[in-house]
Write an enzyme that holds these catalytic residues in place. Sequence first.
Site, PDB file in Angstrom:
ATOM      1  N   LYS A   1       8.620   8.165 -39.261  1.00  0.00           N
ATOM      2  CA  LYS A   1       9.992   8.197 -38.510  1.00  0.00           C
ATOM      3  C   LYS A   1       9.628   7.600 -37.259  1.00  0.00           C
ATOM      4  O   LYS A   1       8.909   7.763 -36.229  1.00  0.00           O
ATOM      5  CB  LYS A   1      10.146   9.613 -38.276  1.00  0.00           C
ATOM      6  CG  LYS A   1      11.800   9.736 -38.388  1.00  0.00           C
ATOM      7  CD  LYS A   1      12.293  11.160 -38.617  1.00  0.00           C
ATOM      8  CE  LYS A   1      13.754  11.218 -38.469  1.00  0.00           C
ATOM      9  NZ  LYS A   1      14.282  12.491 -38.245  1.00  0.00           N
TER      10      LYS A   1
ATOM     11  N   THR B   1      20.293   9.609 -46.452  1.00  0.00           N
ATOM     12  CA  THR B   1      18.863   9.904 -45.888  1.00  0.00           C
ATOM     13  C   THR B   1      17.847   9.228 -46.881  1.00  0.00           C
ATOM     14  O   THR B   1      18.122   9.047 -48.021  1.00  0.00           O
ATOM     15  CB  THR B   1      18.782  11.537 -45.684  1.00  0.00           C
ATOM     16  OG1 THR B   1      17.405  11.465 -45.086  1.00  0.00           O
ATOM     17  CG2 THR B   1      18.335  12.317 -47.058  1.00  0.00           C
TER      18      THR B   1
ATOM     19  N   GLU C   1      19.334  17.119 -44.772  1.00  0.00           N
ATOM     20  CA  GLU C   1      19.760  18.151 -45.925  1.00  0.00           C
ATOM     21  C   GLU C   1      20.148  19.310 -45.312  1.00  0.00           C
ATOM     22  O   GLU C   1      20.510  20.382 -46.057  1.00  0.00           O
ATOM     23  CB  GLU C   1      18.463  18.147 -46.730  1.00  0.00           C
ATOM     24  CG  GLU C   1      18.330  17.007 -47.763  1.00  0.00           C
ATOM     25  CD  GLU C   1      17.319  15.928 -47.129  1.00  0.00           C
ATOM     26  OE1 GLU C   1      17.200  15.908 -45.888  1.00  0.00           O
ATOM     27  OE2 GLU C   1      16.777  15.107 -47.784  1.00  0.00           O
TER      28      GLU C   1
HETATM   29  P1  AMP Z   1      16.395  13.481 -40.792  1.00  0.00           P
HETATM   30  O1  AMP Z   1      16.647  13.961 -42.387  1.00  0.00           O
HETATM   31  O2  AMP Z   1      16.338  11.972 -40.487  1.00  0.00           O
HETATM   32  O3  AMP Z   1      17.136  14.280 -39.983  1.00  0.00           O
HETATM   33  O4  AMP Z   1      14.493  13.834 -40.738  1.00  0.00           O
HETATM   34  C1  AMP Z   1      14.315  15.169 -40.887  1.00  0.00           C
HETATM   35  C2  AMP Z   1      12.776  15.105 -40.789  1.00  0.00           C
HETATM   36  O5  AMP Z   1      12.328  14.613 -39.570  1.00  0.00           O
HETATM   37  C3  AMP Z   1      12.046  16.457 -41.021  1.00  0.00           C
HETATM   38  O6  AMP Z   1      11.704  16.843 -42.404  1.00  0.00           O
HETATM   39  C4  AMP Z   1      10.793  16.395 -40.286  1.00  0.00           C
HETATM   40  O7  AMP Z   1       9.699  15.513 -41.021  1.00  0.00           O
HETATM   41  C5  AMP Z   1      11.150  15.470 -39.259  1.00  0.00           C
HETATM   42  N1  AMP Z   1      11.519  16.139 -38.055  1.00  0.00           N
HETATM   43  C6  AMP Z   1      12.650  16.466 -37.646  1.00  0.00           C
HETATM   44  N2  AMP Z   1      12.778  17.342 -36.323  1.00  0.00           N
HETATM   45  C7  AMP Z   1      11.353  17.248 -35.915  1.00  0.00           C
HETATM   46  C8  AMP Z   1      10.609  18.014 -34.849  1.00  0.00           C
HETATM   47  N3  AMP Z   1      11.062  18.698 -34.024  1.00  0.00           N
HETATM   48  N4  AMP Z   1       9.178  17.629 -35.012  1.00  0.00           N
HETATM   49  C9  AMP Z   1       8.625  17.178 -36.096  1.00  0.00           C
HETATM   50  N5  AMP Z   1       9.408  16.374 -36.948  1.00  0.00           N
HETATM   51  C10 AMP Z   1      10.578  16.621 -36.945  1.00  0.00           C
END
Ligand code: AMP
Length: 542
Positions: free
Chosen positions: A440, A185, A331
């Site tokens: 993101k 990540t 994570e």
């Molecule tokens: P990843 O490790 O790429 O899956 O990213 C995780 C991060 O994505 C989280 O810590 C959030 O900052 C963001 N994220 C994941 N799901 C959501 C959601 N439903 N709404 C807002 N942010 C999200």
Amino acid sequence: MRGRMMSKPLTITEIMAFADRHHGNSEIVSITADEGLHRATYRDVFARAARVAAVLESMGFNEGDRIATLAWNDHRHLELYYGVSCSGRVLHTVNPRLFGEQLVYIINHAEDRALFFDPMFLPLVEGLADRLPTVEQFVALCGRAAMPDSKLPRLECYETLLDNATANVDWPALDEQSASALCYTSGTTGHPKGVLYSHRSTVLHAYASALPDVMQLSKRDVVLPVVPMFHVNAWGTPYSGPLTGAKLVLPGPKMADGETLHSLIDGEGVTIALGVPTVWLALLEHLRTTGKTVPSLDRTLVGGAACPLSIMREFEERHGVTTRHGWGMTETSPLGSVNVPVEDPSSLNEREHDEQRVKQGRALFGVDFKIVDDANRELPWDGKAFGDLKIRGYWVCDGYFKAGDGAVLDADGWFSTGDVATIDASGFMKITDRTKDVIKSGGEWISSIELENLAIGHPDVAEAAVIGVDHPKWTERPLLIVVPTDSSTIDKAALLDWFKGKVADWWIPDDVVTVATIPHTATGKISKLTLREQFKEYRFPT
Ligand code: AMP
């Protein structure tokens, strides 16, 4: 006193053995580059997974060795999921969308001994191969007829390897705590970090994700993971599918193609589809322009980024499809929370219903979360107090791969998510901001700090900040905010050109704004919170 119950390790091998005996005829339908729409059963895929294990054995790879994949969602990738992990090796799913330098870093850091890749990634692999000293074996995921012409050393054809492999494998008895898969990540600063899943964490996550208030999976379901198998194991569907016997529909490289998604949903009778918000825009637009419908589709699980209300409304009002909004992280395997109403939505007025459904949901058993203030004091669940979101549980990482004892947990064993949230009296969590300095876009990370460092290297830039700004298609896109040096005026196009070749094209900011000063915190850091507030109304030029 010990209970008198059998002790069986929670391993992915057990999921495979169970699904083979009890759901052996459940189908797996995949889009592949060389075979078009491919149909198989779980039994077929597990039989081929055994051959994968035999191939790895004959190549001399040992338990714990990392075997990398650069591949889309299809049956071959699924065979590797089981063949690699159940033979005690570690499946490292690499994200092909990363920039070359990051891929080199990740593969070298993981010390991958083999790389299995979809032939469409051949140019990428050829460009990197010289810098991947640990990779002893390359394997193209196709049949002999589709084998690409290549000067890549030690390149084998997947189907030929499988044809020549023995079909009989004694799966090893694995410790449930042993590593099964690795996924990197993006780090806020520095290099990407490896999250190393265990057999136990994977099985428990698969169990929990099938629950009624999560994905509500059963043998009667047809599951379409539009989230890639290189992103947190496609949210666990390669395991929860076999665990429940659901049919799996794997879209191959056609992840963001509305027409393909529709034909898969309609043709295969998909009941639940999963993905980041961006992919649903493509599907919904296709349905809008063609007038087509998705009668079989009952629900979507949308997460990875905040799901816009417009997507939920369109799914519900035009297609009768419920959106379950979920939150999680690499994570956390990834599922942390899912939003399924606890009260009948018809008892709410429209505004209340909307406010409710955009929340990221309630924790599922297996994880627990809390919000804390700057002094790490727990904040009330009143839907108003907001603070750092912390999480702990069976499938939450307690450290990164090869990061020594670098503590990622606080003294009480909680993991800090880098998200800021409120939690209401019914336990519904709502993300309100992010303390980690990343953006993101379409479900993929962009490091704002890396972009800022590059911008600062430009002779016309005195100071630079990059923030994520709302975008209708990608959820967020980077906006570059610069203070020019005394003598210069900023040429936007030239400044954006400066990033070309230094980062992936999709990382390049969408626009540049010039300001006189950039706000700082008391400790002298750029105040992203202030900037995000300042540019709240900003919209990218169309
Ligand atoms: P990843 O490790 O790429 O899956 O990213 C995780 C991060 O994505 C989280 O810590 C959030 O900052 C963001 N994220 C994941 N799901 C959501 C959601 N439903 N709404 C807002 N942010 C999200």
